[in-house]
Design an enzyme around this catalytic site. Structure first.
Site, short mmCIF file in Angstrom:
data_model
loop_
_atom_site.label_atom_id
_atom_site.label_comp_id
_atom_site.label_asym_id
_atom_site.label_seq_id
_atom_site.Cartn_x
_atom_site.Cartn_y
_atom_site.Cartn_z
N GLU A 116 -39.92 -15.26 5.19
CA GLU A 116 -41.04 -15.64 4.55
C GLU A 116 -41.39 -17.35 4.62
OE1 GLU A 116 -39.90 -15.02 0.30
OE2 GLU A 116 -39.44 -12.88 0.40
N GLU A 157 -36.52 -6.75 1.77
CA GLU A 157 -35.92 -6.99 0.30
C GLU A 157 -36.84 -6.52 -0.41
OE1 GLU A 157 -36.13 -11.31 -0.47
OE2 GLU A 157 -35.17 -11.73 1.42
C1 GBH Z 1 -37.39 -13.86 -2.00
O1 GBH Z 1 -38.47 -14.58 -2.23
C2 GBH Z 1 -36.16 -14.45 -1.12
O2 GBH Z 1 -36.52 -14.06 0.33
C3 GBH Z 1 -34.96 -14.41 -1.55
O3 GBH Z 1 -34.12 -15.46 -0.98
C4 GBH Z 1 -34.86 -14.72 -3.16
O4 GBH Z 1 -33.66 -14.70 -3.71
C5 GBH Z 1 -35.61 -13.38 -3.78
O5 GBH Z 1 -37.08 -13.21 -3.36
C6 GBH Z 1 -35.73 -13.34 -4.95
O6 GBH Z 1 -36.60 -14.43 -5.67
O7 GBH Z 1 -44.67 -18.42 -8.40
O8 GBH Z 1 -46.01 -19.67 -6.90
O9 GBH Z 1 -43.69 -19.10 -6.52
C7 GBH Z 1 -39.52 -14.19 -2.82
C8 GBH Z 1 -40.37 -15.19 -3.22
C9 GBH Z 1 -41.32 -15.22 -5.37
C10 GBH Z 1 -42.56 -15.94 -3.34
C11 GBH Z 1 -42.54 -15.08 -6.16
C12 GBH Z 1 -43.90 -15.87 -4.53
C13 GBH Z 1 -44.95 -16.04 -6.34
C14 GBH Z 1 -45.91 -17.35 -6.05
N1 GBH Z 1 -41.41 -14.95 -3.82
N2 GBH Z 1 -43.64 -15.84 -5.75
S1 GBH Z 1 -44.95 -18.57 -7.03
#
Ligand code: GBH
Length: 475
Positions: free
Chosen positions: A171, A381
């Site tokens: 990511e 994931e």
């Molecule tokens: C994953 O990221 C990760 O790879 C992992 O480590 C983590 O534990 C897992 O998900 C659970 O969260 O609100 O502006 O951030 C997911 C990350 C979360 C990125 C939601 C985008 C929405 C935009 N994503 N996020 S914001």
């Protein structure tokens, strides 16, 4: 689009890889063991106000000391593959020189997995840059891309004979835009131009690493994991909403997939971000390196969002609820876009459960990118945080998580039925763990971790998933 049908059971191919995933900083602990130095997440989590309740990864699940127990647990759960990441500052504490003691942890982990008949799936980088490299400018500094290539070679020399599934980055959107644009993640910087530089250097580091490893080892299964979100306009007849969906699909999804698969950044996104790109960021040859062919595209999927370009005051911003007060919007060049709820059930993260978006997304990736490039798709994931119920007898009831995974597996199966070449699925996560800025408050595991005793207890979803991993049949 049509809902996923979950009424009848489906059977996956016997070759389908059933797994689960973790990441180094989220589970390992052992933060100062055997020469490890701080990463940006050690620094960030120890900066007051950055992480919920001041939680840190100092101990986390203590996987560093309990990995043999954890591998035995994976074996009991019939997992065929385990996706983990390497702590860069454990292996190269000064960012340059190798620390054999630190490397040994991963050799032992990999040996333990192989002895248990579990395929090791290695991710080189899941957000924990050595602090020494951040001090030199971090991902905004081009040198970090070369350091990353060097790190890839070090890991491959030590583990390449045993690890055949290789992911460079997890990511990069999060590393660049949450890390350098809105500061929700380490290193907590809020500089839009530095975020764009970071994004480019992450991709460059990926490309240089793939090129080097490919030369050394043509048969290695190489790729990266991107986080994709299915973005749709809240009102398809509103030009502002249609534009909002185009913008975030661009800056979140295509910004990374296009250079990898097509050797170019998407033109519309470059226009949205006009004036924000640092001069001379992209040099001759960069995009050739970035588009070095890969074998595998990892897809991390949690939700699909409806977007609006309308007055943000009118919209309820689902993403913003997951952000702390006062953090800037991470969508550089498209800060006015916000998301609108569908009114669906939500996980404990406030993310709506919308499994058909996973099916649609896999098919779209197959059509737009992976099919022609003969690249296999893996869901690296997928999973959900919920507040589990601990029964008086100690068993853990997590019906909602099980239902979330079940619906998304049906979505994967529908995508495969329609032609997407999906070869495996990893539940996020094996263990409850350090959920970044949310600390230990959010639990994603199919196995519960008691943070007082560090005892592991498989939840109901783990027992259920173990059956799927054995039979390939999803009810
Ligand atoms: C994953 O990221 C990760 O790879 C992992 O480590 C983590 O534990 C897992 O998900 C659970 O969260 O609100 O502006 O951030 C997911 C990350 C979360 C990125 C939601 C985008 C929405 C935009 N994503 N996020 S914001």
């Amino acid at each position: 689009s049509e809902a996923v049908s979950t009424g009848t059971s489906v059977t996956f191919p016997s070759s389908f890889l059933w797994g689960s995933a973790t990441a180094a900083y989220q589970v390992e602990g052992g933060f100062d063991s055997a020469g490890r130095t701080p990463s940006i997440w050690d620094t960030f989590s120890k900066t007051p106000g950055k992480v919920h309740a001041g939680d840190t990864g100092d101990v986390a699940c203590d996987h560093y000391h309990r990995f043999r127990e954890d591998v035995a647990l994976m074996k009991r759960l019939n997992l065929k593959v385990y996706r983990f990441s390497v702590s860069w500052s454990r292996v190269m504490p000064d960012g340059v020189n190798v620390n054999p003691e630190g490397l040994r942890f991963y050799t032992e982990l990999v040996d333990e997995l192989l002895a248990a008949g579990i395929i090791p799936w290695l991710t080189q980088y899941h957000w924990d840059l050595p602090q020494v490299l951040e001090d030199a400018g971090g991902w905004a500094n081009r040198e970090t891309a070369y350091a990353f290539e060097n790190y890839a070679v070090v890991l491959h020399e030590a583990l390449g004979g045993k690890v055949r599934q290789w992911t460079t980055l997890n990511e990069p959107w999060c590393s660049a835009f949450l890390g350098y644009a809105n500061g929700h993640h380490a290193p907590g910087r809020t500089e839009p131009s530095a975020a764009l530089a970071a994004a480019h250097h992450l991709l460059l580091g990926h490309g240089l690493a793939v090129r080097s490893l490919r030369e050394r080892d043509p048969e290695l299964e190489l790729g990266l994991t991107l986080n994709f979100t299915d973005y749709r306009p809240a009102d398809p007849s509103s030009p502002g909403d249609v534009d909002a969906a185009r913008r975030l699909d661009g800056s979140f999804n295509r910004f990374f997939a296009d250079p990898i698969f097509r050797g170019a950044y998407p033109q519309d996104v470059l226009e949205d971000q006009a004036g924000l790109w640092p001069e001379d960021l992209v040099r001759d040859g960069d995009l050739e390196a970035i588009s070095t062919p890969i074998n595998v595209l990892g897809v991390n999927f949690y939700t699909g969002e409806l977007l609006t370009g309308a007055d943000p005051a009118e919209a309820s911003d689902a993403a913003a609820t997951a952000r702390a007060e006062g953090e800037p919007n991470p969508n550089v060049g498209s800060e006015h876009v916000s998301s609108v709820r569908r009114g669906l059930p939500q996980t404990a993260m406030g993310w709506e459960v919308y499994p058909q978006a996973l099916r649609d997304l896999l098919l779209r990736l197959h059509t737009d990118y992976t099919s022609e490039a003969q690249v296999a798709l893996y869901v690296t994931e997928n999973g959900a945080a919920y507040d589990d119920v601990v029964e008086p007898d100690g068993s853990i009831r997590d019906t909602e998580r099980q239902d979330y995974i079940r619906q998304h597996l049906h979505a994967v199966h529908e995508a495969m039925d329609s032609g997407a070449d999906v070869r495996g699925y990893f539940v996020w996560s094996l263990l409850d763990n350090f959920e970044w800025a949310f600390g230990y408050a959010k639990r994603f595991g199919i196995v519960r971790v008691d943070y007082q005793t560090l005892e592991r207890t498989p939840k109901a979803s783990a027992h259920w998933y173990a059956h799927i991993a054995r039979t390939g049949v999803v009810d």
